[in-house]
Every structure is written in structure tokens, then in C-alpha cells.
Write an enzyme that holds these catalytic residues in place. Sequence first.
Site, PDB file in Angstrom:
ATOM      1  N   CYS A  28       0.843  -1.372  -0.081  1.00 22.63           N
ATOM      2  CA  CYS A  28       0.048   0.189   0.001  1.00 22.63           C
ATOM      3  C   CYS A  28       0.936   1.354   0.019  1.00 22.63           C
ATOM      4  O   CYS A  28       0.369   2.513  -0.271  1.00 22.63           O
ATOM      5  CB  CYS A  28      -1.096  -0.173   1.171  1.00 22.63           C
ATOM      6  SG  CYS A  28      -2.259  -1.190   1.080  1.00 22.63           S
ATOM      7  N   HIS A  84      -3.322   7.571   2.223  1.00 25.81           N
ATOM      8  CA  HIS A  84      -3.595   6.339   1.837  1.00 25.81           C
ATOM      9  C   HIS A  84      -4.784   6.203   2.264  1.00 25.81           C
ATOM     10  O   HIS A  84      -4.996   6.210   3.466  1.00 25.81           O
ATOM     11  CB  HIS A  84      -2.542   5.236   2.225  1.00 25.81           C
ATOM     12  CG  HIS A  84      -2.958   3.836   1.701  1.00 25.81           C
ATOM     13  ND1 HIS A  84      -3.406   3.310   0.666  1.00 25.81           N
ATOM     14  CD2 HIS A  84      -3.106   2.766   2.782  1.00 25.81           C
ATOM     15  CE1 HIS A  84      -3.840   2.153   0.641  1.00 25.81           C
ATOM     16  NE2 HIS A  84      -3.659   1.575   1.965  1.00 25.81           N
ATOM     17  N   ASN A  86      -9.974   0.155  -0.113  1.00 28.34           N
ATOM     18  CA  ASN A  86      -8.508   0.150  -0.221  1.00 28.34           C
ATOM     19  C   ASN A  86      -8.014  -0.220  -1.463  1.00 28.34           C
ATOM     20  O   ASN A  86      -8.239  -1.459  -1.753  1.00 28.34           O
ATOM     21  CB  ASN A  86      -8.429  -0.707   1.037  1.00 28.34           C
ATOM     22  CG  ASN A  86      -6.523  -0.467   1.099  1.00 28.34           C
ATOM     23  OD1 ASN A  86      -5.984  -0.234   0.271  1.00 28.34           O
ATOM     24  ND2 ASN A  86      -5.978  -0.870   2.090  1.00 28.34           N
TER      25      ASN A  86
HETATM   26  N1  ACO Z   1     -18.319  -8.003   9.349  1.00 27.44           N
HETATM   27  C1  ACO Z   1     -18.862  -8.278  10.666  1.00 27.44           C
HETATM   28  N2  ACO Z   1     -17.942  -8.457  11.640  1.00 27.44           N
HETATM   29  C2  ACO Z   1     -16.631  -8.434  11.493  1.00 27.44           C
HETATM   30  C3  ACO Z   1     -16.257  -8.554  10.164  1.00 27.44           C
HETATM   31  C4  ACO Z   1     -17.008  -8.233   8.955  1.00 27.44           C
HETATM   32  N3  ACO Z   1     -16.665  -7.782   7.604  1.00 27.44           N
HETATM   33  N4  ACO Z   1     -14.910  -8.513  10.178  1.00 27.44           N
HETATM   34  C5  ACO Z   1     -14.586  -8.661  11.109  1.00 27.44           C
HETATM   35  N5  ACO Z   1     -15.583  -8.794  12.335  1.00 27.44           N
HETATM   36  C6  ACO Z   1     -15.716  -9.278  13.559  1.00 27.44           C
HETATM   37  C7  ACO Z   1     -14.395 -10.017  13.890  1.00 27.44           C
HETATM   38  O1  ACO Z   1     -14.671 -11.212  13.803  1.00 27.44           O
HETATM   39  C8  ACO Z   1     -14.499  -9.477  15.289  1.00 27.44           C
HETATM   40  O2  ACO Z   1     -15.417 -10.356  16.188  1.00 27.44           O
HETATM   41  P1  ACO Z   1     -15.244 -10.780  17.530  1.00 27.44           P
HETATM   42  O3  ACO Z   1     -14.999  -9.630  18.636  1.00 27.44           O
HETATM   43  O4  ACO Z   1     -16.466 -11.495  17.979  1.00 27.44           O
HETATM   44  O5  ACO Z   1     -13.914 -11.847  17.573  1.00 27.44           O
HETATM   45  C9  ACO Z   1     -15.168  -8.036  15.597  1.00 27.44           C
HETATM   46  O6  ACO Z   1     -15.888  -7.840  14.211  1.00 27.44           O
HETATM   47  C10 ACO Z   1     -14.014  -6.998  15.617  1.00 27.44           C
HETATM   48  O7  ACO Z   1     -12.869  -7.049  14.782  1.00 27.44           O
HETATM   49  P2  ACO Z   1     -11.428  -6.456  14.822  1.00 27.44           P
HETATM   50  O8  ACO Z   1     -10.560  -6.999  13.731  1.00 27.44           O
HETATM   51  O9  ACO Z   1     -10.996  -6.224  16.265  1.00 27.44           O
HETATM   52  O10 ACO Z   1     -12.223  -5.011  14.085  1.00 27.44           O
HETATM   53  P3  ACO Z   1     -11.514  -3.506  14.148  1.00 27.44           P
HETATM   54  O11 ACO Z   1     -12.136  -2.667  15.102  1.00 27.44           O
HETATM   55  O12 ACO Z   1     -10.023  -3.690  14.469  1.00 27.44           O
HETATM   56  O13 ACO Z   1     -11.608  -3.365  12.445  1.00 27.44           O
HETATM   57  C11 ACO Z   1     -10.404  -3.771  10.307  1.00 27.44           C
HETATM   58  C12 ACO Z   1     -11.085  -4.419  11.520  1.00 27.44           C
HETATM   59  C13 ACO Z   1     -11.311  -2.664   9.631  1.00 27.44           C
HETATM   60  C14 ACO Z   1      -9.708  -4.604   9.523  1.00 27.44           C
HETATM   61  C15 ACO Z   1      -9.328  -2.585  10.923  1.00 27.44           C
HETATM   62  O14 ACO Z   1      -8.513  -3.359  11.997  1.00 27.44           O
HETATM   63  C16 ACO Z   1      -8.286  -2.104   9.769  1.00 27.44           C
HETATM   64  O15 ACO Z   1      -8.790  -1.235   9.052  1.00 27.44           O
HETATM   65  N6  ACO Z   1      -7.188  -2.511   9.991  1.00 27.44           N
HETATM   66  C17 ACO Z   1      -5.991  -1.894   9.180  1.00 27.44           C
HETATM   67  C18 ACO Z   1      -6.076  -2.524   7.690  1.00 27.44           C
HETATM   68  C19 ACO Z   1      -4.841  -1.666   7.228  1.00 27.44           C
HETATM   69  O16 ACO Z   1      -4.905  -0.477   7.174  1.00 27.44           O
HETATM   70  N7  ACO Z   1      -4.217  -2.340   6.034  1.00 27.44           N
HETATM   71  C20 ACO Z   1      -2.947  -1.807   5.717  1.00 27.44           C
HETATM   72  C21 ACO Z   1      -2.929  -1.578   4.148  1.00 27.44           C
HETATM   73  S1  ACO Z   1      -3.638  -2.951   3.323  1.00 27.44           S
HETATM   74  C22 ACO Z   1      -1.608  -3.448   2.352  1.00 27.44           C
HETATM   75  O17 ACO Z   1      -0.912  -2.970   2.676  1.00 27.44           O
HETATM   76  C23 ACO Z   1      -2.269  -4.559   1.495  1.00 27.44           C
END
Ligand code: ACO
Length: 322
Positions: free
Chosen positions: A113, A249, A279
Site C-alpha cells: 500500500c 492512503h 482500499n
Molecule cells: N463483518 C462483521 N464482523 C466482522 C467483520 C465483518 N466484515 N470482520 C471482522 N468482524 C468481527 C470480528 O470477527 C470481531 O469479532 P469478535 O469480537 O467476535 O472476535 C469483531 O468484528 C472485531 O474485529 P476487529 O478486527 O477487532 O475489528 P477492528 O475494529 O480492528 O476493524 C479492520 C477491523 C477494519 C480490519 C481494522 O482493523 C483495519 O482497518 N485494520 C487496518 C487495515 C490496514 O490498514 N491495512 C494496511 C494496508 S493493506 C496493504 O498493505 C495490502
Amino acid sequence: MSNARIIGTGGYLPKRIMSNKELEEIVDTSDEWIRERSGIKRRRIAADDEKTSDMALAAANNALAAAAIDVTDIDLIVVATTTADKVFPSTACIVQRRLGLEKIPAFDINAACSGFIYALDVANRFIRTGGATTVLVIGAEIYSRILDWTDRTTCVLFGDGAGAVILQATDEEGIISTHIHSDGKHEELLHVPAGVSSGYADVTVEAAYIQMKGNEVFRKAVSTLGAIAKETLLENGFEQNDLDWLVPHQANRRIISAAAKKLGLPMERVIVTVDEHANTSSASIPLALDVAVRDGRIQRGDLLLFEAFGAGFTWGSALVRY
Ligand code: ACO
């Protein structure tokens, strides 16, 4: 030494729009969860016969038209991508042939990214040292092909697209500085495990798709982006208030808001496209830039800060007088 100035921007998005509602029918998720946790409302998905080079070429042609230069002025092509058409040749070489250019150097960069910032850094160095005068820099990705469409933790977050800029040597101000970093010890927090040298013999289907520990990546992204934004301004003797626009980004609206808050910038001065594009990895910054240039928010003379964080981990920034 010359400076490198952005003389044209271009973007391309595939026609097909996939809404969060559509995802509700594929995985156990909800429009509400996706909007609340990521800010994403919809994303574009490439057609089955559409390749990364097709999208890169379309974005390049739009940037060339905006720059109003002849294609033969280009003397270097750098494409940031992690979803190349082929193992080789590079997507940059495919774009070069399709633009009808010969002999000029063309190569790909893989920094996930952060790819566009890495590509911009390299192109800027070519121009500053006299190695090139007019550079086509593209970020293009088809993440829909490396998503596990049964994994709700990743498939809701990404989209397809391409963005491009044309950089040209100038005596005026342009790219003021670029900053790139990496830290390979976090490899397994965000990766696509399959690869040529890992061999295909024992490869599982899951290994061909993105695997991400989202919340750990989230924490690291927020702290790293806050630090690099400050480092970039400090090194150049600027203060937060000097910035006209932050063009980050587009991974997650919460990451973008946290970075803006650390900078003391109101969201009105941040370009946000993650709601519409999701993204798009290395395409996200040039796409966001192109949207804001075309709708008139970003004007000539504005001071812009680009910042990105991605797999590797890699991260980087660029301070740009547009
Ligand atoms: N729908 C519903 N529930 C979901 C989903 C979904 N799509 N995905 C995960 N959940 C659930 C999980 O299972 C978890 O449930 P649990 O509490 O029962 O275990 C709950 O939601 C919370 O999950 P988290 O992963 O803790 O949620 P978070 O608030 O961290 O959000 C997210 C997740 C959106 C992925 C966030 O962490 C994020 O944006 N991370 C960074 C991504 C990023 O920047 N990547 C870098 C660039 S990508 C690259 O370089 C290729």
C-alpha cells in the site's frame, strides 16, 4: 539540480460497483459494520477480462491528457503494483509497449500500500539527478483477485483501480521531500503467503489470498503515520498550519481521522475517497489526488502531504507543492 513537479493527474475505476449490501449476501457481515469500522460504502471490481495493465494504461492516458504533453516526452515509467499481470515482464513494460514508447526504462515497484510513495520517491530522485525529465508514475491494483471472498475480515476492505501522475523537471517548487521506510519483521501480520520461490507444490488455496491481522495492523498504522507526518514537516521547516491538504492512503476512515487528529488538521482539509473506492493499495493516493484536482479542491500552489502505510511493513510520505 531540478525539482520534480506534478504536471498532470489521471485515474481509472472499473465500471462495476459492489455495495456493502451485495457483500451481505456473500459473507456474514453488514453494511453498518463495514461503514462503522472502515468508512467504506462501496468499491469497484474489475471485469473478468480486465487486467492491471489495462487500468494502468487508462489512468496514464488520463494523466497525459491533463498534462497536455506528447506521450513521447515520457522518458521513464514506474508502476507501483503488487498485482501485476504476469510474473514477468513487468506491468510497466506492458504499459510502455501499449503507449507506443520504445527504449525508455520501465519497471515495477512492490511496496504494497506504500507503493505509490516509493515510486514517487524513485521518480523524484531520477529527475533531481538528471536521469529523467518526464516520468509517468502509476499505482494500479486488482485486489479482488487476491481476496478470499469467504473471509469477511478482508474481503470487505479492498477494491480495484489505478491512478497516475506525470512528473516533470522544473526550476520551480514541486516535490519538496520524500521519505520511505520499512520493517520486515511484521511480515506475517499482513501478507499473501504464496509466491514463485515458495513453490506451488504444497500451496493451499488460502495462501493465494490476503491474510491480515487487522487490529494489529491498525494500531501500527496509526502510530507510524502520526510520526512520519511530523517528521516530514519538521525536516522541511513547515508547521501543521502550512498544509493545505492531507492526501493519505485510503485504508480505513478511522486510520485517516486519527492521522489528521495527530496533525491537528480538520477533516475538511483531508481528501477522503475510501468511502467510494475502499482500499485500492498503491492506487489509492494517486486516485484520491486526481479526484480532488478534478473537483477543484486542490489548486496550483497548494502544499500537500501524502502518507501511506502497508504490508512489509512499509511506510512513507511526500511533501509536495502542487
Ligand atoms: N463483518 C462483521 N464482523 C466482522 C467483520 C465483518 N466484515 N470482520 C471482522 N468482524 C468481527 C470480528 O470477527 C470481531 O469479532 P469478535 O469480537 O467476535 O472476535 C469483531 O468484528 C472485531 O474485529 P476487529 O478486527 O477487532 O475489528 P477492528 O475494529 O480492528 O476493524 C479492520 C477491523 C477494519 C480490519 C481494522 O482493523 C483495519 O482497518 N485494520 C487496518 C487495515 C490496514 O490498514 N491495512 C494496511 C494496508 S493493506 C496493504 O498493505 C495490502
